[in-house]
Motif scaffolding. Structure first.
Motif, short mmCIF file in Angstrom:
data_model
loop_
_atom_site.label_atom_id
_atom_site.label_comp_id
_atom_site.label_asym_id
_atom_site.label_seq_id
_atom_site.Cartn_x
_atom_site.Cartn_y
_atom_site.Cartn_z
N MET A 341 0.83 -1.20 0.00
CA MET A 341 0.00 0.00 0.00
C MET A 341 0.87 1.26 0.00
N ILE A 342 1.85 1.29 0.89
CA ILE A 342 2.73 2.46 0.96
C ILE A 342 3.48 2.65 -0.35
N ALA A 343 4.00 1.54 -0.88
CA ALA A 343 4.76 1.61 -2.12
C ALA A 343 3.93 2.14 -3.27
N MET A 344 2.72 1.63 -3.45
CA MET A 344 1.89 2.03 -4.58
C MET A 344 1.35 3.45 -4.41
N MET A 345 1.14 3.88 -3.17
CA MET A 345 0.76 5.28 -2.95
C MET A 345 1.89 6.21 -3.37
N VAL A 346 3.12 5.83 -3.00
CA VAL A 346 4.27 6.63 -3.39
C VAL A 346 4.41 6.67 -4.90
N THR A 348 2.02 6.39 -7.09
CA THR A 348 0.96 7.26 -7.62
C THR A 348 1.35 8.72 -7.48
N LEU A 349 1.96 9.07 -6.34
CA LEU A 349 2.42 10.44 -6.12
C LEU A 349 3.51 10.81 -7.12
N ILE A 350 4.47 9.90 -7.28
CA ILE A 350 5.58 10.16 -8.20
C ILE A 350 5.09 10.21 -9.64
N GLY A 351 4.20 9.26 -9.98
CA GLY A 351 3.72 9.19 -11.36
C GLY A 351 2.81 10.33 -11.74
N GLY A 352 2.11 10.92 -10.76
CA GLY A 352 1.26 12.07 -11.03
C GLY A 352 -0.13 11.72 -11.53
N SER A 353 -0.38 10.45 -11.77
CA SER A 353 -1.72 9.99 -12.15
C SER A 353 -1.84 8.53 -11.78
N GLY A 354 -3.07 8.04 -11.65
CA GLY A 354 -3.28 6.66 -11.27
C GLY A 354 -2.68 5.68 -12.27
N THR A 389 -5.55 7.70 -4.96
CA THR A 389 -5.23 8.51 -3.78
C THR A 389 -4.54 9.82 -4.16
N PHE A 390 -3.26 9.74 -4.52
CA PHE A 390 -2.52 10.97 -4.84
C PHE A 390 -2.48 11.25 -6.33
N ASP A 391 -3.44 10.67 -7.06
CA ASP A 391 -3.49 10.93 -8.50
C ASP A 391 -4.14 12.26 -8.82
N THR A 392 -5.01 12.74 -7.93
CA THR A 392 -5.79 13.94 -8.24
C THR A 392 -5.23 15.18 -7.56
N LEU A 393 -3.91 15.34 -7.66
CA LEU A 393 -3.30 16.60 -7.24
C LEU A 393 -3.67 17.67 -8.28
N PRO A 394 -3.34 18.93 -8.02
CA PRO A 394 -3.73 19.98 -8.98
C PRO A 394 -3.19 19.77 -10.39
N THR A 395 -2.21 18.86 -10.55
CA THR A 395 -1.66 18.57 -11.88
C THR A 395 -2.54 17.62 -12.68
N GLY A 418 -9.97 17.85 -3.61
CA GLY A 418 -8.91 17.26 -2.81
C GLY A 418 -9.43 16.39 -1.68
N VAL A 419 -10.45 16.87 -0.97
CA VAL A 419 -11.00 16.08 0.13
C VAL A 419 -11.60 14.78 -0.40
N CYS A 420 -12.35 14.88 -1.50
CA CYS A 420 -13.04 13.70 -2.03
C CYS A 420 -12.09 12.70 -2.67
N THR A 421 -11.13 13.20 -3.46
CA THR A 421 -10.32 12.31 -4.28
C THR A 421 -8.91 12.06 -3.76
N VAL A 422 -8.52 12.72 -2.68
CA VAL A 422 -7.21 12.46 -2.07
C VAL A 422 -7.39 12.01 -0.63
N VAL A 423 -8.04 12.83 0.18
CA VAL A 423 -8.20 12.51 1.61
C VAL A 423 -9.09 11.29 1.81
N ASN A 424 -10.29 11.34 1.28
CA ASN A 424 -11.24 10.24 1.51
C ASN A 424 -10.83 8.95 0.81
#
Length: 443
Positions: A341-346, A348-354, A389-395, A418-424
């Motif tokens: 889970m931690i690895a794939m979240m990271v 997603t963050l690095i990749g910038g999209s799901g 999770t971290f796919d829906t940053l402002p980018t 952000g609340v709906c697509t990152v936090v929740n």
């Protein structure tokens, strides 16, 4: 950590910040993604030319080879529903069912209508990007009736179609397809915990948006009836019957999940059925050909944007910092699903999209998860959820497009997105991981 790893980590952070800042300024992802990758290369001590030609373009090409078919057929399927009015017919039917005889819509009923329509269309196979164009007129009209500020519309749209609907079991969307097919498990893998976590995310989104809407309205912020939108209403067009419009979607779902047909061929058959059932709504051959042309253009633009971000992720994958991160995760003594889970979240963050995160992370961490003895059904489902999770940053291209369509400003609309697509979604993913660990028999 060595000096090279520290510098590499700084470069990755700088690259991500560069991505966010310049995409927010409206720069094309194809350009920004390449430049961000070069920033990472410089800080990591990599040869810029070799990195661009090799790792970056290799990541772009690999992503396109693997994913452009589903982007293409999904876009055509969605475009058919947009041109014929099939999606609008289904959305209006859902709205009418829940609205009943009520003259004034409450914020809660409005949000529920949008969510049900969005999830129905998403599970029916209409791609998320196309769905935004379909859902925007309905959402804005409902917001107008309920007096909800229009800058909440992107949050409502993405809150239903860019969260659980992408990652829940059986979804024909890219996130579920990539995760399950790459790992080699059923599209319905970990069905019980997957549906449970998805429902939790959707409930959290509805509760939050309802609370936020009431708060905004209590402050005197209402829908601006003078606001312009980027689409034209087609109120006089003859829409296909909702049941007729539903048949191709049901066919795609059954073919993909029931008969285990490849998702691309399931969508092809869905397109053929949609054309046969709703051919009169295309008006003429020219309209049909224009529909195909627009779908191909949209698929190319969206897939190339996602591929550019995947290329950035591929550059990150050859840096000293990434190698160090992989080693740390491999040596972690905790539950393999938590590590995954931690690895794939990271990723997603690095990749910038799901899709980009899955494209970078799955080839690296699937063998690692197998070595660690992880339940692969659970790993695939968790990976799919991590991609929301971290796919829906402002980018995120979807967020940018949603603001363009709804004529809203990112500064005012992003907190709801952000609340709906990152936090929740992060909360839901963590709960999914816990369920899979506590109830492995359900996976």
């Amino acid at each position: 950590m060595t000096v090279s790893m520290v510098l590499s980590l700084i470069g990755i952070i700088a690259g991500i910040v560069f991505l966010i800042v310049f995409v927010m300024k409206g720069w094309p992802l194809m350009i920004v993604g390449a430049l961000a990758g070069m920033i990472v290369a410089v800080f990591s001590g990599l040869n810029m030319i070799d990195t661009y030609v090799g790792a970056y373009m290799g990541g772009v090409g690999g992503f396109l080879i693997g994913q452009i078919p589903i982007f293409l057929w999904g876009a055509i399927f969605g475009e058919c529903y947009g041109v014929t009015g099939g999606a609008k017919s289904l959305a209006q039917a859902v709205a009418k069912l829940f609205k009943g005889k009520s003259e004034v819509l409450s914020p809660l009923v409005t949000i529920i209508i949008v969510f049900i329509a969005g999830i129905l269309l998403s599970y029916g196979g209409v791609s998320a990007i196309v769905l935004m164009f379909v859902m925007a007129p309905l959402t804005l009209e409902l917001c107008r009736e309920a007096r909800i500020p229009q800058y909440m519309a992107p949050g409502m749209i993405l809150g239903c179609i860019a969260t659980a609907a992408l990652a829940m079991p059986g979804s024909p969307q890219v996130q579920n397809v990539m995760a399950t097919s790459t790992v080699g498990v059923s599209s319905m893998a970990a069905a019980v915990p997957g549906f449970a976590a998805g429902i939790i995310i959707l409930i959290l989104n509805v509760i939050y948006l309802n609370f936020a809407a009431k708060k905004e309205m209590a402050r005197g912020n209402y829908y601006d009836v003078n606001a312009e939108v980027a689409f034209e209403e087609a109120s006089d067009e003859r829409l296909p019957h909702p049941i007729v419009a539903l048949i191709p979607m049901v066919a795609v779902f059954v073919l993909y999940n029931g008969l285990k047909l490849n998702v691309n061929f399931a969508l092809m058959i869905g397109i053929i059925i949609a054309v046969l059932l709703m051919y009169k709504n295309f008006k003429n051959l020219e309209t049909f050909l224009k529909c195909m042309e627009n779908a191909c253009k949209n698929a190319a633009i969206v897939s190339c944007g996602a591929a550019a971000v995947a290329g950035f992720g591929s550059v990150v994958a050859i840096t000293p910092a990434f190698a160090g991160l992989t080693d740390v995760l491999a040596k972690f003594n905790g539950n393999p699903l938590v590590v995954a889970m931690i690895a794939m979240m990271v990723m997603t963050l690095i990749g910038g999209s799901g899709p980009a995160g899955l494209g970078v992370g799955l080839p690296v961490f699937t063998p690692l998860a197998q070595t660690m003895g992880a339940n692969m059904n659970a790993f695939a489902r968790i990976s799919a959820f991590c991609a929301t999770t971290f796919d829906t940053l402002p980018t995120n291209a979807g967020f940018i497009a949603a603001n363009e369509i709804c004529k809203t400003k990112a500064k005012k609309s992003y907190k709801y997105v952000g609340v709906c697509t990152v936090v929740n979604t992060t909360i839901g993913t963590i709960l999914l991981c816990i369920l899979c660990m506590l109830l492995p028999g359900l996976c």
